[in-house]
Motif scaffolding. Structure first.
Motif, PDB file in Angstrom:
ATOM      1  N   GLY A 175       6.350   0.270  16.273  1.00  0.00           N
ATOM      2  CA  GLY A 175       6.339   1.690  16.590  1.00  0.00           C
ATOM      3  C   GLY A 175       6.316   1.942  18.084  1.00  0.00           C
ATOM      4  N   GLY A 176       5.543   1.123  18.816  1.00  0.00           N
ATOM      5  CA  GLY A 176       5.485   1.268  20.268  1.00  0.00           C
ATOM      6  C   GLY A 176       6.777   0.868  20.948  1.00  0.00           C
ATOM      7  N   LEU A 177       7.436  -0.185  20.433  1.00  0.00           N
ATOM      8  CA  LEU A 177       8.705  -0.628  21.001  1.00  0.00           C
ATOM      9  C   LEU A 177       9.830   0.359  20.735  1.00  0.00           C
ATOM     10  CD1 LEU A 177       8.672  -4.431  20.064  1.00  0.00           C
ATOM     11  CD2 LEU A 177       8.608  -3.496  22.366  1.00  0.00           C
ATOM     12  N   LEU A 178       9.813   0.953  19.535  1.00  0.00           N
ATOM     13  CA  LEU A 178      10.934   1.761  19.070  1.00  0.00           C
ATOM     14  C   LEU A 178      10.756   3.246  19.301  1.00  0.00           C
ATOM     15  CD1 LEU A 178      13.592   1.930  17.438  1.00  0.00           C
ATOM     16  CD2 LEU A 178      12.233   1.901  15.360  1.00  0.00           C
ATOM     17  N   GLY A 179       9.497   3.703  19.335  1.00  0.00           N
ATOM     18  CA  GLY A 179       9.259   5.141  19.400  1.00  0.00           C
ATOM     19  C   GLY A 179       9.123   5.754  18.034  1.00  0.00           C
ATOM     20  N   SER A 180       8.745   4.945  17.027  1.00  0.00           N
ATOM     21  CA  SER A 180       8.540   5.439  15.667  1.00  0.00           C
ATOM     22  C   SER A 180       7.050   5.460  15.377  1.00  0.00           C
ATOM     23  CB  SER A 180       9.273   4.543  14.656  1.00  0.00           C
ATOM     24  OG  SER A 180       8.688   3.252  14.639  1.00  0.00           O
ATOM     25  N   GLY A 181       6.689   5.798  14.143  1.00  0.00           N
ATOM     26  CA  GLY A 181       5.283   5.902  13.802  1.00  0.00           C
ATOM     27  C   GLY A 181       4.686   4.659  13.180  1.00  0.00           C
ATOM     28  N   GLY A 182       5.446   3.562  13.115  1.00  0.00           N
ATOM     29  CA  GLY A 182       4.937   2.329  12.522  1.00  0.00           C
ATOM     30  C   GLY A 182       5.133   2.237  11.028  1.00  0.00           C
ATOM     31  N   GLY A 183       5.757   3.261  10.428  1.00  0.00           N
ATOM     32  CA  GLY A 183       5.938   3.264   8.975  1.00  0.00           C
ATOM     33  C   GLY A 183       6.955   2.270   8.477  1.00  0.00           C
ATOM     34  N   PHE A 184       7.802   1.737   9.377  1.00  0.00           N
ATOM     35  CA  PHE A 184       8.807   0.759   8.963  1.00  0.00           C
ATOM     36  C   PHE A 184       8.162  -0.525   8.460  1.00  0.00           C
ATOM     37  CE2 PHE A 184      11.298   3.471  11.792  1.00  0.00           C
ATOM     38  CZ  PHE A 184      12.440   3.652  11.022  1.00  0.00           C
ATOM     39  N   ILE A 185       6.932  -0.780   8.856  1.00  0.00           N
ATOM     40  CA  ILE A 185       6.177  -1.926   8.335  1.00  0.00           C
ATOM     41  C   ILE A 185       5.196  -1.467   7.266  1.00  0.00           C
ATOM     42  CG2 ILE A 185       4.479  -3.699   8.913  1.00  0.00           C
ATOM     43  CD1 ILE A 185       7.187  -4.419   9.868  1.00  0.00           C
ATOM     44  N   LEU A 186       4.484  -0.376   7.532  1.00  0.00           N
ATOM     45  CA  LEU A 186       3.414   0.061   6.631  1.00  0.00           C
ATOM     46  C   LEU A 186       3.950   0.453   5.264  1.00  0.00           C
ATOM     47  CD1 LEU A 186       0.429   0.618   6.287  1.00  0.00           C
ATOM     48  CD2 LEU A 186       0.796   2.914   7.192  1.00  0.00           C
ATOM     49  N   GLY A 187       5.057   1.186   5.214  1.00  0.00           N
ATOM     50  CA  GLY A 187       5.614   1.604   3.926  1.00  0.00           C
ATOM     51  C   GLY A 187       5.951   0.430   3.027  1.00  0.00           C
ATOM     52  N   PRO A 188       6.802  -0.522   3.491  1.00  0.00           N
ATOM     53  CA  PRO A 188       7.086  -1.698   2.664  1.00  0.00           C
ATOM     54  C   PRO A 188       5.855  -2.549   2.375  1.00  0.00           C
ATOM     55  CG  PRO A 188       8.740  -1.461   4.387  1.00  0.00           C
ATOM     56  CD  PRO A 188       7.643  -0.478   4.696  1.00  0.00           C
ATOM     57  N   LEU A 189       4.918  -2.624   3.327  1.00  0.00           N
ATOM     58  CA  LEU A 189       3.727  -3.440   3.120  1.00  0.00           C
ATOM     59  C   LEU A 189       2.883  -2.904   1.963  1.00  0.00           C
ATOM     60  CD1 LEU A 189       1.695  -5.636   3.919  1.00  0.00           C
ATOM     61  CD2 LEU A 189       0.741  -4.037   5.579  1.00  0.00           C
ATOM     62  N   LEU A 190       2.685  -1.596   1.897  1.00  0.00           N
ATOM     63  CA  LEU A 190       1.901  -1.014   0.813  1.00  0.00           C
ATOM     64  C   LEU A 190       2.535  -1.314  -0.544  1.00  0.00           C
ATOM     65  CD1 LEU A 190       0.931   2.452   2.358  1.00  0.00           C
ATOM     66  CD2 LEU A 190      -0.522   0.450   2.087  1.00  0.00           C
ATOM     67  N   LEU A 191       3.858  -1.274  -0.609  1.00  0.00           N
ATOM     68  CA  LEU A 191       4.541  -1.637  -1.855  1.00  0.00           C
ATOM     69  C   LEU A 191       4.356  -3.120  -2.161  1.00  0.00           C
ATOM     70  CD1 LEU A 191       7.877   0.317  -1.318  1.00  0.00           C
ATOM     71  CD2 LEU A 191       6.058   0.922  -2.918  1.00  0.00           C
ATOM     72  N   GLU A 192       4.352  -3.924  -1.098  1.00  0.00           N
ATOM     73  CA  GLU A 192       4.244  -5.372  -1.266  1.00  0.00           C
ATOM     74  C   GLU A 192       2.887  -5.771  -1.844  1.00  0.00           C
ATOM     75  OE1 GLU A 192       6.338  -8.781  -1.320  1.00  0.00           O
ATOM     76  OE2 GLU A 192       7.119  -6.939  -0.441  1.00  0.00           O
ATOM     77  N   ILE A 193       1.834  -5.040  -1.503  1.00  0.00           N
ATOM     78  CA  ILE A 193       0.500  -5.399  -1.990  1.00  0.00           C
ATOM     79  C   ILE A 193       0.160  -4.677  -3.296  1.00  0.00           C
ATOM     80  CG2 ILE A 193      -0.349  -5.934   0.304  1.00  0.00           C
ATOM     81  CD1 ILE A 193      -1.721  -3.261   0.428  1.00  0.00           C
ATOM     82  N   GLY A 194       1.166  -4.048  -3.913  1.00  0.00           N
ATOM     83  CA  GLY A 194       0.985  -3.525  -5.265  1.00  0.00           C
ATOM     84  C   GLY A 194       0.696  -2.048  -5.389  1.00  0.00           C
ATOM     85  N   VAL A 195       0.837  -1.279  -4.321  1.00  0.00           N
ATOM     86  CA  VAL A 195       0.597   0.162  -4.384  1.00  0.00           C
ATOM     87  C   VAL A 195       1.821   0.833  -5.012  1.00  0.00           C
ATOM     88  CG1 VAL A 195       0.047   2.240  -3.055  1.00  0.00           C
ATOM     89  CG2 VAL A 195      -0.829   0.013  -2.330  1.00  0.00           C
ATOM     90  N   ILE A 196       1.621   1.778  -5.932  1.00  0.00           N
ATOM     91  CA  ILE A 196       2.743   2.448  -6.565  1.00  0.00           C
ATOM     92  C   ILE A 196       3.454   3.335  -5.543  1.00  0.00           C
ATOM     93  CG2 ILE A 196       1.653   2.391  -8.829  1.00  0.00           C
ATOM     94  CD1 ILE A 196       0.983   5.339  -8.522  1.00  0.00           C
ATOM     95  N   PRO A 197       4.760   3.582  -5.718  1.00  0.00           N
ATOM     96  CA  PRO A 197       5.535   4.279  -4.678  1.00  0.00           C
ATOM     97  C   PRO A 197       4.981   5.631  -4.262  1.00  0.00           C
ATOM     98  CG  PRO A 197       7.009   3.301  -6.292  1.00  0.00           C
ATOM     99  CD  PRO A 197       5.619   3.115  -6.809  1.00  0.00           C
ATOM    100  N   GLN A 198       4.510   6.452  -5.222  1.00  0.00           N
ATOM    101  CA  GLN A 198       4.003   7.788  -4.864  1.00  0.00           C
ATOM    102  C   GLN A 198       2.811   7.698  -3.924  1.00  0.00           C
ATOM    103  OE1 GLN A 198       4.755   6.648  -7.936  1.00  0.00           O
ATOM    104  NE2 GLN A 198       5.192   8.316  -9.364  1.00  0.00           N
ATOM    105  N   VAL A 199       1.886   6.794  -4.226  1.00  0.00           N
ATOM    106  CA  VAL A 199       0.689   6.628  -3.403  1.00  0.00           C
ATOM    107  C   VAL A 199       1.037   5.950  -2.079  1.00  0.00           C
ATOM    108  CG1 VAL A 199      -1.616   5.596  -3.301  1.00  0.00           C
ATOM    109  CG2 VAL A 199      -0.772   6.547  -5.448  1.00  0.00           C
ATOM    110  N   ALA A 200       1.965   4.988  -2.111  1.00  0.00           N
ATOM    111  CA  ALA A 200       2.390   4.320  -0.876  1.00  0.00           C
ATOM    112  C   ALA A 200       3.001   5.322   0.099  1.00  0.00           C
ATOM    113  CB  ALA A 200       3.396   3.218  -1.192  1.00  0.00           C
ATOM    114  N   SER A 201       3.851   6.215  -0.412  1.00  0.00           N
ATOM    115  CA  SER A 201       4.469   7.235   0.431  1.00  0.00           C
ATOM    116  C   SER A 201       3.430   8.191   0.998  1.00  0.00           C
ATOM    117  CB  SER A 201       5.511   8.018  -0.381  1.00  0.00           C
ATOM    118  OG  SER A 201       6.011   9.113   0.348  1.00  0.00           O
TER     119      SER A 201
END
Length: 460
Positions: A332-358
């Protein structure tokens, strides 16, 4: 942790290590060009420190920015990734902002879209349980590491050569989008099997031995219907929210004071390092809580998960989550984003359902992006009229994007749509950022610019 997850992490670490080693190799061969790099940084042709702020007026550029900003914000907040990888190229190529101003306005758009998305999600019940749709345990676990990572990412953006940032972004985005797309296909297949099972005729036998087909019945205890106000109050956890706000205030105050100091001065580094113990204390508090609760439940034979994540909260997985949070913030710091490019997929990876992950990812991004917005505002990094306009577009997009996708999920009964959207946004960001980065890197090579690590203090 699944074997596929370990393989994905190994892929990222290997590619990142090769990228860093390649820069060290270039440094050793081209060290004599370091003096030229300082002159290039001050060059009016190649410098990105000169502010370029187009006027806010009705033209085709503004119309294109509005359309792309709306679609990017709608899809980005639904997927829980923000959309910074789409906003920055759009603002530089179409609107005409300089890179730093584009990154600052991108943060404003992410903050607006995330805030409106959080407001929408707070009025939506959890799809399967009587718990808040935002997982505050995971938010407290990832928010401090994410904000710490953003600080590290901003510092690395000064040191890393542009071509290395481009390579790392392409590697990361292609990997996460591919992994998310694979997971979306798996979820789609599972949902198809479930729908096929539900559409099969359900036969029952009555007391006289007669077969009854498709017998309808009413549940003994129907689910209580709650008003929007009741759902809103239920989804809010004031103690957890207060702790999250406290962490945000601490980081914001540190950043504000640090920005007024001379780079690389003693007080500058003291304030920079002060963020580490703050992050470690909050993360450690939540990590110990999850570990103790998990250990207590395992000792009593209770297999119910503590939070939405289905992983075991052992030390290895907790360290993995911490590293991923820091990595997400760094990107997020390198790109100017909010860091969700890692956090979103990570939450899905550890078993969080899509609605709650989002919902959880956008909730955390609201804090991380707003921290950057406050910092950029104090540094006068963006024109307020343009930022307010595009933030207004993102606010509307975040709300209506959540509304339409939730309605579509309810009709089709396929939550995997969220994961497909997440994968698509990350892949689109990889294309846009990759093409722009490669084109600029080729131009830098043709101009014989320095391609190694830059000095942090002299490059501020």
């Amino acid at each position: 942790m699944a074997a596929t997850t370990k393989g994905f992490v190994l892929y990222l670490l290997s590619c990142f290590s090769i990228g860093i080693l390649s820069v060290l190799f270039i440094n050793n061969n081209d060290y004599d060009m370091m003096n030229r790099s300082s002159n290039l940084l001050r060059s009016p042709v190649l410098s990105h420190t000169d502010q370029v702020w187009p006027e806010l007026e009705l033209n085709w550029r503004l119309v294109m920015a509005t359309v792309i900003g709306f679609l990017g914000s709608a899809c980005g907040t639904v997927g829980g990734v923000g959309g910074g990888g789409i906003f920055v190229p759009m603002l530089t190529l179409i609107v005409g902002f300089d890179t730093k101003s584009a990154a600052a306005i991108s943060k404003c758009m992410i903050m607006g879209a995330s805030a409106s998305s959080v407001w929408y999600n707070l009025r939506v019940p959890h799809p399967t349980k009587e718990v808040p749709i935002i997982d505050y345990d995971l938010a407290l676990l990832f928010q401090p590491t994410l904000m710490l990572g953003i600080t590290v990412g901003v510092a690395l953006s000064v040191v890393f050569p542009y071509w290395l940032i481009t390579v790392l972004i392409i590697i990361l985005f292609i990997g996460t989008s591919s992994r998310s797309f694979y997971r979306a296909i798996e979820m789609w297949k599972e949902e198809t099997l479930l729908k096929n099972e539900l559409t099969k005729p359900q036969g029952t036998v009555n007391s006289r031995g007669e077969l009854l087909i498709d017998t309808e019945y009413e549940p003994l205890i129907p689910r209580e219907e709650k008003s929007e106000l009741q759902i809103l109050c239920f989804n809010l956890r004031w103690k957890r929210l207060l702790l999250l706000v406290t962490v945000w205030v601490l980081f914001t105050v540190i950043q504000i004071i640090k920005n007024d100091e001379v780079p690389c001065s003693t007080l500058y580094w003291v304030l920079f390092c002060l963020q580490f113990p703050v992050s470690v204390m909050v993360f450690g508090y939540e990590a110990i809580k999850l570990y103790k609760d998990h250990k207590k439940r395992m000792s009593t034979g209770n297999t119910e998960t503590i939070c939405e994540a289905s992983i075991q909260w052992n030390p290895l997985n907790i360290v993995f989550c911490a590293l991923c949070g820091i990595l997400g913030g760094t990107v997020g710091g390198l790109l100017g984003s909010g860091g969700g490019f890692i956090l979103g997929p990570l939450l899905l990876e550890i078993g969080v359902i899509p609605q709650v992950a989002s919902a959880t990812a956008t909730f955390v991004m609201t804090f991380s992006s707003s921290l950057s917005v406050v910092e950029f505002y104090l540094l006068n990094r963006f024109p307020i009229p343009y930022a307010l306009y595009l933030m207004g577009v993102s606010i509307l997009a975040g709300f209506w994007g959540q509304y339409f996708v939730r309605k579509l999920i309810a009709i089709l009964k396929r939550a995997s749509l969220i994961v497909f959207i997440l994968s698509g946004v990350i892949f689109a960001s990889a294309l846009t950022m990759g093409v722009i980065g490669i084109e600029k890197s080729i131009r830098m090579i043709q101009n014989h610019e320095f391609m190694g690590f830059l000095d942090f203090c002299s490059s501020q």
